[in-house]
Design a protein around this motif. Structure first.
Motif, PDB file in Angstrom:
ATOM      1  N   ASP A 219      55.632  61.822 101.151  1.00  0.00           N
ATOM      2  CA  ASP A 219      55.981  62.542 102.366  1.00  0.00           C
ATOM      3  C   ASP A 219      54.753  62.567 103.276  1.00  0.00           C
ATOM      4  OD1 ASP A 219      56.506  64.351 104.357  1.00  0.00           O
ATOM      5  OD2 ASP A 219      57.735  65.635 103.070  1.00  0.00           O
ATOM      6  N   PRO A 220      54.754  61.713 104.295  1.00  0.00           N
ATOM      7  CA  PRO A 220      53.561  61.599 105.147  1.00  0.00           C
ATOM      8  C   PRO A 220      53.177  62.928 105.788  1.00  0.00           C
ATOM      9  CG  PRO A 220      55.145  59.876 105.673  1.00  0.00           C
ATOM     10  CD  PRO A 220      55.819  60.799 104.714  1.00  0.00           C
ATOM     11  N   ALA A 221      54.164  63.750 106.129  1.00  0.00           N
ATOM     12  CA  ALA A 221      53.851  65.009 106.800  1.00  0.00           C
ATOM     13  C   ALA A 221      53.030  65.897 105.867  1.00  0.00           C
ATOM     14  CB  ALA A 221      55.137  65.711 107.216  1.00  0.00           C
ATOM     15  N   ILE A 222      53.390  65.884 104.588  1.00  0.00           N
ATOM     16  CA  ILE A 222      52.668  66.725 103.632  1.00  0.00           C
ATOM     17  C   ILE A 222      51.293  66.139 103.358  1.00  0.00           C
ATOM     18  CG2 ILE A 222      52.667  67.570 101.251  1.00  0.00           C
ATOM     19  CD1 ILE A 222      55.686  67.863 101.489  1.00  0.00           C
ATOM     20  N   THR A 223      51.208  64.810 103.246  1.00  0.00           N
ATOM     21  CA  THR A 223      49.900  64.190 103.043  1.00  0.00           C
ATOM     22  C   THR A 223      48.975  64.555 104.198  1.00  0.00           C
ATOM     23  OG1 THR A 223      51.106  62.341 102.086  1.00  0.00           O
ATOM     24  CG2 THR A 223      48.767  62.024 102.460  1.00  0.00           C
ATOM     25  N   GLU A 224      49.560  64.551 105.405  1.00  0.00           N
ATOM     26  CA  GLU A 224      48.775  64.880 106.589  1.00  0.00           C
ATOM     27  C   GLU A 224      48.302  66.333 106.537  1.00  0.00           C
ATOM     28  OE1 GLU A 224      50.746  63.467 110.241  1.00  0.00           O
ATOM     29  OE2 GLU A 224      49.964  65.312 111.107  1.00  0.00           O
ATOM     30  N   ALA A 225      49.217  67.230 106.150  1.00  0.00           N
ATOM     31  CA  ALA A 225      48.864  68.649 106.059  1.00  0.00           C
ATOM     32  C   ALA A 225      47.769  68.850 105.015  1.00  0.00           C
ATOM     33  CB  ALA A 225      50.105  69.466 105.705  1.00  0.00           C
ATOM     34  N   LEU A 226      47.869  68.154 103.885  1.00  0.00           N
ATOM     35  CA  LEU A 226      46.832  68.252 102.850  1.00  0.00           C
ATOM     36  C   LEU A 226      45.496  67.794 103.427  1.00  0.00           C
ATOM     37  CD1 LEU A 226      48.736  66.793  99.772  1.00  0.00           C
ATOM     38  CD2 LEU A 226      47.777  69.089  99.923  1.00  0.00           C
ATOM     39  N   GLY A 227      45.562  66.685 104.181  1.00  0.00           N
ATOM     40  CA  GLY A 227      44.350  66.116 104.758  1.00  0.00           C
ATOM     41  C   GLY A 227      43.646  67.087 105.678  1.00  0.00           C
ATOM     42  N   ARG A 228      44.416  67.940 106.335  1.00  0.00           N
ATOM     43  CA  ARG A 228      43.834  68.910 107.250  1.00  0.00           C
ATOM     44  C   ARG A 228      42.921  69.876 106.509  1.00  0.00           C
ATOM     45  NH1 ARG A 228      48.775  71.360 109.841  1.00  0.00           N
ATOM     46  NH2 ARG A 228      49.756  69.355 109.420  1.00  0.00           N
ATOM     47  N   PHE A 229      43.184  70.054 105.222  1.00  0.00           N
ATOM     48  CA  PHE A 229      42.340  70.955 104.450  1.00  0.00           C
ATOM     49  C   PHE A 229      41.386  70.166 103.566  1.00  0.00           C
ATOM     50  CE2 PHE A 229      45.869  73.373 105.868  1.00  0.00           C
ATOM     51  CZ  PHE A 229      45.272  74.543 106.290  1.00  0.00           C
ATOM     52  N   GLY A 230      41.169  68.937 103.929  1.00  0.00           N
ATOM     53  CA  GLY A 230      40.214  68.099 103.215  1.00  0.00           C
ATOM     54  C   GLY A 230      40.699  67.746 101.822  1.00  0.00           C
ATOM     55  N   ARG A 231      42.011  67.769 101.594  1.00  0.00           N
ATOM     56  CA  ARG A 231      42.527  67.472 100.266  1.00  0.00           C
ATOM     57  C   ARG A 231      43.263  66.137 100.266  1.00  0.00           C
ATOM     58  NH1 ARG A 231      42.694  72.070  97.013  1.00  0.00           N
ATOM     59  NH2 ARG A 231      40.932  73.324  97.669  1.00  0.00           N
ATOM     60  N   SER A 232      43.309  65.555  99.081  1.00  0.00           N
ATOM     61  CA  SER A 232      44.055  64.313  98.964  1.00  0.00           C
ATOM     62  C   SER A 232      45.129  64.442  97.907  1.00  0.00           C
ATOM     63  CB  SER A 232      43.113  63.176  98.610  1.00  0.00           C
ATOM     64  OG  SER A 232      42.638  63.374  97.302  1.00  0.00           O
ATOM     65  N   GLY A 233      45.300  65.608  97.361  1.00  0.00           N
ATOM     66  CA  GLY A 233      46.310  65.754  96.323  1.00  0.00           C
ATOM     67  C   GLY A 233      46.723  67.200  96.144  1.00  0.00           C
ATOM     68  N   VAL A 234      47.739  67.407  95.306  1.00  0.00           N
ATOM     69  CA  VAL A 234      48.200  68.750  94.998  1.00  0.00           C
ATOM     70  C   VAL A 234      47.538  69.201  93.698  1.00  0.00           C
ATOM     71  CG1 VAL A 234      50.364  68.653  96.229  1.00  0.00           C
ATOM     72  CG2 VAL A 234      50.226  67.667  93.949  1.00  0.00           C
ATOM     73  N   PRO A 235      47.482  70.480  93.393  1.00  0.00           N
ATOM     74  CA  PRO A 235      48.007  71.589  94.187  1.00  0.00           C
ATOM     75  C   PRO A 235      47.046  72.035  95.295  1.00  0.00           C
ATOM     76  CG  PRO A 235      47.041  72.458  92.183  1.00  0.00           C
ATOM     77  CD  PRO A 235      46.918  70.950  92.123  1.00  0.00           C
ATOM     78  N   LEU A 236      47.650  72.685  96.281  1.00  0.00           N
ATOM     79  CA  LEU A 236      46.865  73.390  97.283  1.00  0.00           C
ATOM     80  C   LEU A 236      47.661  74.645  97.626  1.00  0.00           C
ATOM     81  CD1 LEU A 236      44.606  73.646  99.470  1.00  0.00           C
ATOM     82  CD2 LEU A 236      46.073  72.307 100.978  1.00  0.00           C
ATOM     83  N   TYR A 237      46.993  75.772  97.601  1.00  0.00           N
ATOM     84  CA  TYR A 237      47.663  77.038  97.897  1.00  0.00           C
ATOM     85  C   TYR A 237      47.040  77.662  99.117  1.00  0.00           C
ATOM     86  CZ  TYR A 237      49.121  76.148  93.159  1.00  0.00           C
ATOM     87  OH  TYR A 237      49.617  75.540  92.046  1.00  0.00           O
ATOM     88  N   LEU A 238      47.870  77.942 100.121  1.00  0.00           N
ATOM     89  CA  LEU A 238      47.379  78.547 101.355  1.00  0.00           C
ATOM     90  C   LEU A 238      48.071  79.880 101.563  1.00  0.00           C
ATOM     91  CD1 LEU A 238      47.597  75.464 103.752  1.00  0.00           C
ATOM     92  CD2 LEU A 238      45.611  76.267 102.463  1.00  0.00           C
ATOM     93  N   LEU A 239      47.301  80.842 102.004  1.00  0.00           N
ATOM     94  CA  LEU A 239      47.880  82.131 102.328  1.00  0.00           C
ATOM     95  C   LEU A 239      47.468  82.466 103.755  1.00  0.00           C
ATOM     96  CD1 LEU A 239      49.568  84.357 101.056  1.00  0.00           C
ATOM     97  CD2 LEU A 239      47.461  85.486 100.361  1.00  0.00           C
ATOM     98  N   TYR A 240      48.456  82.439 104.657  1.00  0.00           N
ATOM     99  CA  TYR A 240      48.176  82.701 106.064  1.00  0.00           C
ATOM    100  C   TYR A 240      48.359  84.183 106.356  1.00  0.00           C
ATOM    101  CZ  TYR A 240      48.307  77.742 107.295  1.00  0.00           C
ATOM    102  OH  TYR A 240      48.045  76.403 107.417  1.00  0.00           O
ATOM    103  N   GLY A 241      47.336  84.798 106.886  1.00  0.00           N
ATOM    104  CA  GLY A 241      47.450  86.177 107.336  1.00  0.00           C
ATOM    105  C   GLY A 241      48.002  86.183 108.747  1.00  0.00           C
ATOM    106  N   HIS A 242      47.892  87.350 109.377  1.00  0.00           N
ATOM    107  CA  HIS A 242      48.472  87.494 110.696  1.00  0.00           C
ATOM    108  C   HIS A 242      47.813  86.563 111.713  1.00  0.00           C
ATOM    109  CE1 HIS A 242      50.870  89.355 113.691  1.00  0.00           C
ATOM    110  NE2 HIS A 242      49.843  89.769 114.392  1.00  0.00           N
ATOM    111  N   GLU A 243      46.516  86.371 111.541  1.00  0.00           N
ATOM    112  CA  GLU A 243      45.794  85.586 112.527  1.00  0.00           C
ATOM    113  C   GLU A 243      44.815  84.656 111.846  1.00  0.00           C
ATOM    114  OE1 GLU A 243      43.997  88.396 115.122  1.00  0.00           O
ATOM    115  OE2 GLU A 243      45.564  88.173 116.635  1.00  0.00           O
ATOM    116  N   GLY A 244      44.412  83.652 112.601  1.00  0.00           N
ATOM    117  CA  GLY A 244      43.302  82.817 112.168  1.00  0.00           C
ATOM    118  C   GLY A 244      43.667  81.859 111.045  1.00  0.00           C
ATOM    119  N   GLU A 245      42.635  81.449 110.333  1.00  0.00           N
ATOM    120  CA  GLU A 245      42.796  80.398 109.341  1.00  0.00           C
ATOM    121  C   GLU A 245      43.325  80.969 108.028  1.00  0.00           C
ATOM    122  OE1 GLU A 245      38.509  81.685 108.777  1.00  0.00           O
ATOM    123  OE2 GLU A 245      40.202  82.074 110.078  1.00  0.00           O
ATOM    124  N   PRO A 246      43.952  80.141 107.229  1.00  0.00           N
ATOM    125  CA  PRO A 246      44.510  80.649 105.975  1.00  0.00           C
ATOM    126  C   PRO A 246      43.425  80.817 104.912  1.00  0.00           C
ATOM    127  CG  PRO A 246      44.892  78.308 106.148  1.00  0.00           C
ATOM    128  CD  PRO A 246      44.207  78.709 107.421  1.00  0.00           C
TER     129      PRO A 246
END
Lengths: 732, 200
Positions: free
Chosen positions: A680-707
């Motif tokens: 899934d290119p969209a997910i690979t791209e999203a992973l790349g945004r966090f400097g990752r190339s694989g799973v798992p990755l866990y993000l917790l977004y608060g109300h504002e700012g970065e996760p």
């Protein structure tokens, strides 16, 4: 300005001369009629057809020019307003951008003559502080079709009032009365000076037949997607909208280009009112050598957002001095990650094989022990490097891949199931690969030597790919942003880390003193270790089932039976049995060729994995994330894959924990699932945004700012603490 | 590696900030600027009144269109006559087109017979950027409650031609009339046209 005007005059007289040349060159029998006609015409016109001299205004020179040296009655004739701004100044496109004005023409034409709209060549971007304008900073022909009525005759003059705005950092409105006088003629030919310029300009005109596309306008941005074969092979694309109140022209235009699909996202204009029925504009495509322009007309639809590119400055600088600390850190992480990988559940069965072979080799000499250790290390290191090479080369080819990508292919999973089953059967004693003393791992290849140890190393990497250990994600993510040799080095270091325990044992046999002495118990141990391998096969079949469906599982299971049969036949010896064994083995692999096995099912066809008690999971998309965040929700994003054992363990132990689920419900945490089981290119791209190339990755977004980025090994307390922290931030 | 993550975070923050420009319906950002009269003027001083903000640059041909024709002065008189405050703001940086000091600003007002409540000097461009002022002119209308009612162009025909003024819809005038009549503003956000603001 003066010198320019003089030059233009010189240019003009050359043109007249050139016409004389044409006439003399045309003195050939077949052109006799043309010569006579031309001579007659010249006599009538008294001179070569010439427009009025260019009008020189502050910073801009303007004139009206024609493609041919005469009007052709009853047809469309092309003329052009030529504007040439001084260096450092520009005039404007049909949509001027954040400021400025488009150039206009008001015509004064003889009765029955008609002038069309300007055909605008694609513009370039002019940045002025935070503003962006679209225009032309060098000579440009504004092409206009003029319909000459059938009855026209004699010499005809057309006139226009041209108005423009010319700007550098300041702007000056300009205007000029321009005119053009040409004889009406049957044999008007291409103007020797301007025809080529008209042709050059046409190369800059967008293709009139629009490409289709889809657009979405969210609260804060306009997104556009165009999928057209015309884009394949392009290196970059830009979108220039016709509407000036659609996007904030000065905001960065984010572009995702993959194959024939281009996706754009740009901040919405502050002046944006109602969503238009269509979004129209020009797409400028950089091909391998030239630029091409296309008109685009997009209809409303669903378009995912485009990630902000990490600016080059934000990436670790490739310069040697700056890269060294980061590289060393990445290498350290890779080594540590590889070492920890030994403790991950997926590598365990293979390690047990290696452990048995180490124990057995302790009966032999130390030299052999060392060589086995080195061969094993070599296998691990080389296969990691090969994975790096494969990922990077395929990425160059436009694929979106990362660590563990091979497990996204159902065929790979099926083959792995075969390999693991064969290993299990060998441990169970159904088949004997090689001699008992040489260890089991080498059984995969021909007898003897150290190739067995080498392939055990390879196998360890292969089965390790569904796992991510702590530190590994960041190291590999870093590697993929680096030049090829650095990336390979980081991956190889991971392999070294993975092989390290056995390497140390081999190099320093004293370390092995605490290991139990070899003995008859080892046979039992070996047989016991077959069972984790059978469980591994079950797991692989489950993954396969989710990727390719139940038919694929049934086929592969038939194949597994055929494989077991083949191995049993083979171990019995005898020519006939061995011949049958080869047949059965071929049969086993024939099952793999079935399209049901090789074709992944579409991701939407896959039922979502639902952890115990978790009801409200939604598939991840950038758009949905933005929406949930806009609604003020805390958002948890789980980047996972069915073949990722680390992910599954975390989901069971931490994310499926009752306390965690209760807290998430309490805090109204939205849960997005980014499932990377199949590509899934969209997910690979999203992973790349966090400097990752694989799973798992866990993000917790608060109300504002970065996760918040949670660790790769989760415990319930880690998750609870993070959720509490994020929601407490929110209350502020 | 943490550096990478940190940089990525910074990037998200920056893109987040870029979207936090002024919006119609939301409170207009507070500011205090020195006026050509030598006194500081705060937006808060005008709470309870309608406030018009006009970004200007006297050398810009688009500004000249509206001052040369008397259109801007007429609107200033008409709207301040209705009780609104009119603040002309100059965000041109020193050395750039349209930059004025207090004396020059006063001279211009006198010479052009302009009638703003005050001319404010923003040579660093801070308030201009805070409001996202892009062009001269760029107009904003703030309600007595401090919320933004209108942002965008002075009128509906983007040109430097004074003849177009009569044919164009004067957005600010219309917005004020609608707001004073208790009606929602029809065109609350339009595309401003003009010269770029000459920030540093």
């Amino acid at each position: 300005m003066q010198s320019r005007a003089t030059r233009m005059l010189a240019f003009r007289s050359e043109r007249v001369l050139e016409c004389d040349c044409c006439a003399s060159e045309a003195e050939r029998p077949m052109n006799l009629r043309a010569v006579v006609m031309a001579a007659a015409l010249m006599a009538v016109a008294g001179a070569a057809p010439v427009g009025a001299a260019p009008v020189v205004t502050p910073h801009v020179e303007a004139e009206l020019v024609a493609e041919r040296n005469g009007w052709i009655a009853g047809s469309t004739n092309w003329v052009a307003l030529r504007l040439e701004p001084e260096e450092g100044w520009h005039t404007y496109w049909r949509n001027p951008g954040d400021s400025g004005l488009p150039t206009t023409l008001a015509w004064t034409l003889p009765e029955g003559w008609k002038a069309g709209e300007i055909s605008w060549p694609y513009p370039s971007r002019h940045k002025l502080g935070d503003l962006v304008n679209y225009g032309y900073d060098s000579e440009m022909l504004h092409l206009v079709p003029v319909d000459v009525p059938a009855g026209a005759e004699g010499e005809v003059t057309i006139k226009a009032l041209a108005k423009w705005l010319v700007c550098s950092d300041i702007c000056i409105p300009g205007q000029a009365d321009v005119s053009l006088t040409l004889p009406v003629s049957e044999i008007a030919t291409a103007d020797p000076v301007w025809a080529q310029r008209f042709a050059d300009t046409r190369a800059r005109l967008p293709q009139a037949e629009p490409l289709a596309g889809a657009f979405t306008i969210s609260d804060n941005e306009m997104r556009l997607q165009v999928d057209a074969v015309e884009l394949a092979g392009s290196t970059s694309v830009e979108f220039y909208p016709f509407a000036d109140d659609l996007v904030n022209h000065g905001a960065p235009q984010r572009v995702a280009l993959s194959g024939s699909v281009a996706r754009f996202a740009q901040e919405r204009s502050a002046a944006f009112g109602e969503a238009p029925a269509t979004v129209d504009g020009v797409l400028v495509v950089q091909g391998s050598s030239e630029k091409y322009a296309y008109t685009v007309s997009a209809a409303p639809g669903e378009v995912a957002t485009v990630a902000a590119p990490v600016p080059p400055a934000a990436l670790p600088a490739p310069a040697a001095d700056a890269a060294v600390p980061d590289l060393w850190l990445a290498l350290g992480f890779a080594l540590l990650g590889g070492l920890i990988l030994n403790l991950m559940p997926c590598v365990f069965p293979v390690l047990s094989i290696k452990a048995i072979s180490v124990l057995e080799s302790r009966r032999g000499d130390r030299k052999a022990e060392r060589r086995h250790a080195l061969a094993y290390t070599g296998g691990a290191v080389l296969s990691c490097a090969a994975v790096a090479l494969a990922i990077i080369l395929l990425r160059e080819g436009g694929e979106q891949l990362g660590w563990g990508f091979q497990l996204q292919a159902p065929l790979f999973v099926a083959v792995l199931a075969y390999v693991v089953l064969a290993l299990g059967l060998s441990l169970s004693g159904l088949v004997q690969f090689g001699t008992r003393l040489m260890g089991v791992g080498q059984g995969l290849v021909e007898q003897g030597g150290y190739s067995g140890s080498f392939f055990t190393g390879v196998l360890a990497v292969v089965v390790a790919s569904p796992c991510t250990a702590p530190f590994m994600g960041t190291a590999l993510g870093f590697a993929l942003t680096q030049p090829l040799h650095v990336a390979v080095l980081v991956f190889a270091t991971l392999g070294l880390g993975l092989a390290l325990p056995f390497l140390l044992l081999g190099l320093f046999p004293a370390l092995g003193a605490w290991l139990p002495r070899p003995g008859a118990w080892m046979e039992t141990f070996k047989q016991v270790m077959a069972f984790p391998l059978y469980l591994t096969v079950v797991w692989l079949l489950w993954v396969l089932g989710r990727q390719a469906g139940g038919d694929a599982v049934a086929l592969v299971m038939c194949g597994l039976v055929a494989l077991a049969f083949a191995l049993w036949l083979w171990s019995g010896g005898g020519r006939v049995r061995q011949a049958l064994a080869v047949l059965a083995g071929l049969g086993a692999f024939a099952f793999l060729a079935h399209p049901a096995v090789t074709t992944p099912v579409a991701p939407m066809a896959r039922p979502a994995t639902v952890a115990v008690g978790q009801a409200s999971k939604e598939p991840y998309s950038d758009a949905r994330l933005a929406e949930l965040r806009a609604a003020g929700r805390i958002v948890f994003v789980n980047f996972t894959a069915d073949w990722c054992i680390t992910c599954k363990v975390n989901e069971k132990v931490a994310l499926g924990n009752e306390r965690v689920l209760k807290l998430m419900a309490e805090k109204n945490v939205a849960w997005l699932e980014a499932d990377w089981t199949t590509p899934d290119p969209a997910i690979t791209e999203a992973l790349g945004r966090f400097g990752r190339s694989g799973v798992p990755l866990y993000l917790l977004y608060g109300h504002e700012g970065e996760p918040e980025i949670l660790p790769q090994i989760l415990t319930p307390d880690i998750v609870i603490e993070a959720v509490n922290w994020v929601s407490s931030q929110e209350r502020k | 590696m943490n550096k990478l993550i940190a940089l990525a975070s910074v990037f998200f923050l920056v893109t987040g900030a870029a979207q936090a420009a002024v919006k119609v319906g939301e409170p207009a950002p507070a500011f205090t600027l020195p006026g050509s009269d030598g006194a500081p003027h705060a937006l808060a001083d005008y709470r309870g009144k309608y406030v018009v903000l006009e970004w200007t640059n006297h050398d810009c041909p688009f500004v000249k269109k509206h001052y040369g024709s008397g259109n801007m002065q007429a609107q200033q008189k008409e709207l301040t006559g209705k009780g609104a405050a009119w603040l002309s703001i100059v965000s041109s940086a020193p050395g750039k087109q349209g930059h004025v000091d207090a004396v020059a600003a006063k001279d211009l007002t006198a010479k052009r017979n302009a009638a703003p409540t005050a001319v404010l000097l923003d040579p660093k461009g801070e308030v201009g950027k805070q409001y996202g002022a892009k062009t001269t002119p760029h107009m904003f209308l703030i309600g007595p409650d401090g919320k933004l009612l209108y942002m965008g162009g002075i009128d509906s025909i983007a040109s430097t031609d004074a003849d177009d003024i009569a044919k164009a819809k004067p957005y600010v005038k219309v917005a004020l009339a609608e707001a004073m009549a208790g009606k929602p503003v029809t065109d609350a956000s339009t595309k401003p046209y003009g010269c770029s603001v000459k920030y540093d």
